[in-house]
Design a protein around this motif. Structure first.
Motif, mmCIF file in Angstrom:
data_model
loop_
_atom_site.group_PDB
_atom_site.id
_atom_site.type_symbol
_atom_site.label_atom_id
_atom_site.label_comp_id
_atom_site.label_asym_id
_atom_site.label_seq_id
_atom_site.Cartn_x
_atom_site.Cartn_y
_atom_site.Cartn_z
ATOM 1 N N ALA A 1 0.801 -1.245 0.159
ATOM 2 C CA ALA A 1 -0.132 0.060 0.166
ATOM 3 C C ALA A 1 0.831 1.249 0.046
ATOM 4 C CB ALA A 1 -0.898 -0.072 1.200
ATOM 5 N N TYR A 2 2.130 1.245 0.488
ATOM 6 C CA TYR A 2 3.026 2.144 0.692
ATOM 7 C C TYR A 2 3.864 2.544 -0.478
ATOM 8 C CZ TYR A 2 0.899 2.802 5.305
ATOM 9 O OH TYR A 2 -0.080 3.059 6.239
ATOM 10 N N ARG A 3 4.039 1.371 -1.580
ATOM 11 C CA ARG A 3 5.048 1.537 -2.664
ATOM 12 C C ARG A 3 4.833 2.728 -3.764
ATOM 13 N NH1 ARG A 3 7.279 -4.152 -4.795
ATOM 14 N NH2 ARG A 3 9.373 -3.190 -4.619
ATOM 15 N N SER A 4 5.630 3.489 -4.345
ATOM 16 C CA SER A 4 5.579 4.252 -5.073
ATOM 17 C C SER A 4 4.992 5.683 -4.480
ATOM 18 C CB SER A 4 4.760 3.919 -6.311
ATOM 19 O OG SER A 4 5.222 2.714 -6.942
ATOM 20 N N ARG A 5 5.257 5.948 -3.377
ATOM 21 C CA ARG A 5 4.752 7.014 -2.612
ATOM 22 C C ARG A 5 5.948 7.785 -2.303
ATOM 23 N NH1 ARG A 5 -0.007 5.474 1.797
ATOM 24 N NH2 ARG A 5 -1.441 6.814 0.279
ATOM 25 N N GLY A 6 7.222 7.380 -2.619
ATOM 26 C CA GLY A 6 8.341 8.199 -2.171
ATOM 27 C C GLY A 6 8.838 8.257 -0.905
ATOM 28 N N ILE A 7 8.016 7.331 -0.233
ATOM 29 C CA ILE A 7 8.579 7.540 1.266
ATOM 30 C C ILE A 7 10.076 6.700 1.609
ATOM 31 C CG2 ILE A 7 8.208 6.180 3.618
ATOM 32 C CD1 ILE A 7 4.967 6.219 2.456
ATOM 33 N N GLY A 8 10.232 5.607 0.821
ATOM 34 C CA GLY A 8 11.637 5.073 0.834
ATOM 35 C C GLY A 8 12.714 6.207 0.539
ATOM 36 N N ARG A 9 12.515 6.884 -0.723
ATOM 37 C CA ARG A 9 13.360 7.941 -1.447
ATOM 38 C C ARG A 9 13.584 8.806 -0.157
ATOM 39 N NH1 ARG A 9 14.764 9.117 -6.085
ATOM 40 N NH2 ARG A 9 13.351 7.782 -7.122
ATOM 41 N N ARG A 10 12.691 9.494 0.435
ATOM 42 C CA ARG A 10 12.892 10.453 1.398
ATOM 43 C C ARG A 10 13.464 9.918 2.558
ATOM 44 N NH1 ARG A 10 7.311 11.682 -0.013
ATOM 45 N NH2 ARG A 10 6.683 10.813 2.052
ATOM 46 N N LEU A 11 13.263 8.788 3.083
ATOM 47 C CA LEU A 11 13.884 8.226 4.345
ATOM 48 C C LEU A 11 15.515 8.008 3.861
ATOM 49 C CD1 LEU A 11 11.635 5.485 5.387
ATOM 50 C CD2 LEU A 11 12.081 7.430 6.680
ATOM 51 N N LEU A 12 15.669 7.581 2.771
ATOM 52 C CA LEU A 12 17.083 7.185 2.249
ATOM 53 C C LEU A 12 17.897 8.706 2.240
ATOM 54 C CD1 LEU A 12 19.348 5.163 1.490
ATOM 55 C CD2 LEU A 12 18.471 4.997 -0.487
ATOM 56 N N ARG A 13 17.244 9.398 1.394
ATOM 57 C CA ARG A 13 17.887 10.994 1.179
ATOM 58 C C ARG A 13 18.243 11.477 2.654
ATOM 59 N NH1 ARG A 13 14.070 14.159 -2.796
ATOM 60 N NH2 ARG A 13 14.610 12.967 -4.566
ATOM 61 N N ARG A 14 17.263 11.098 3.677
ATOM 62 C CA ARG A 14 17.553 11.900 4.898
ATOM 63 C C ARG A 14 18.637 11.277 5.716
ATOM 64 N NH1 ARG A 14 12.981 14.281 8.621
ATOM 65 N NH2 ARG A 14 14.246 14.773 10.444
ATOM 66 N N LEU A 15 18.754 9.831 5.641
ATOM 67 C CA LEU A 15 19.734 9.225 6.044
ATOM 68 C C LEU A 15 21.351 9.342 5.330
ATOM 69 C CD1 LEU A 15 21.336 6.841 7.605
ATOM 70 C CD2 LEU A 15 20.556 5.220 5.821
ATOM 71 N N LEU A 16 21.251 9.582 4.013
ATOM 72 C CA LEU A 16 22.463 10.053 3.389
ATOM 73 C C LEU A 16 22.831 11.475 3.837
ATOM 74 C CD1 LEU A 16 21.661 8.586 -0.053
ATOM 75 C CD2 LEU A 16 23.320 7.520 1.613
ATOM 76 N N LEU A 17 22.154 12.332 3.796
ATOM 77 C CA LEU A 17 22.342 13.601 4.546
ATOM 78 C C LEU A 17 22.919 13.621 5.641
ATOM 79 C CD1 LEU A 17 22.374 16.659 3.756
ATOM 80 C CD2 LEU A 17 20.128 16.727 4.615
ATOM 81 N N ARG A 18 22.554 12.961 6.611
ATOM 82 C CA ARG A 18 22.986 12.819 8.183
ATOM 83 C C ARG A 18 24.333 12.177 8.063
ATOM 84 N NH1 ARG A 18 19.505 11.538 12.997
ATOM 85 N NH2 ARG A 18 18.284 13.533 12.363
ATOM 86 N N LEU A 19 24.513 11.229 7.194
ATOM 87 C CA LEU A 19 25.942 10.696 7.028
ATOM 88 C C LEU A 19 26.939 11.243 6.694
ATOM 89 C CD1 LEU A 19 25.021 6.857 5.623
ATOM 90 C CD2 LEU A 19 25.622 7.434 8.002
ATOM 91 N N GLU A 20 26.671 12.166 5.548
ATOM 92 C CA GLU A 20 27.376 13.096 5.041
ATOM 93 C C GLU A 20 27.723 14.223 5.795
ATOM 94 O OE1 GLU A 20 27.934 15.811 0.793
ATOM 95 O OE2 GLU A 20 25.930 15.208 1.411
ATOM 96 N N ARG A 21 26.600 14.816 6.672
ATOM 97 C CA ARG A 21 27.046 15.919 7.617
ATOM 98 C C ARG A 21 27.912 15.397 8.678
ATOM 99 N NH1 ARG A 21 21.090 18.588 8.280
ATOM 100 N NH2 ARG A 21 21.101 19.871 6.107
#
Length: 71
Positions: A1-21
């Motif tokens: 039900a949650y596929r293709s809603r961009g949730i995984g992309r947003r979570l992964l982007r947030r994680l990657l930003l935190r790692l980079e910082r």
């Protein structure tokens, strides 16, 4: 039900930003060779294929090792 809603992309982007910082300079991941949707997601976020790893998974499937380098 949650596929293709961009949730995984947003979570992964947030994680990657935190790692980079926090000073991480590169990230590696493994993904099933047959998982085209995940591979496309990772590539869209800047990950590049590094190599194939035959029989990585317990069922014998090959994995793709991917890497992201922060600037």
């Amino acid at each position: 039900a949650y596929r293709s809603r961009g949730i995984g992309r947003r979570l992964l982007r947030r994680l990657l930003l935190r790692l980079e910082r926090n000073g991480v300079v590169r990230v590696f991941l493994m993904v099933r060779e047959s998982n085209d949707v995940a591979i496309a997601l990772y590539r869209s976020l800047g990950f590049r294929r590094v190599r194939r790893v035959p029989e990585y998974y317990g069922d014998g499937e090959t994995a793709i090792r991917m890497r992201l380098e922060f600037d």
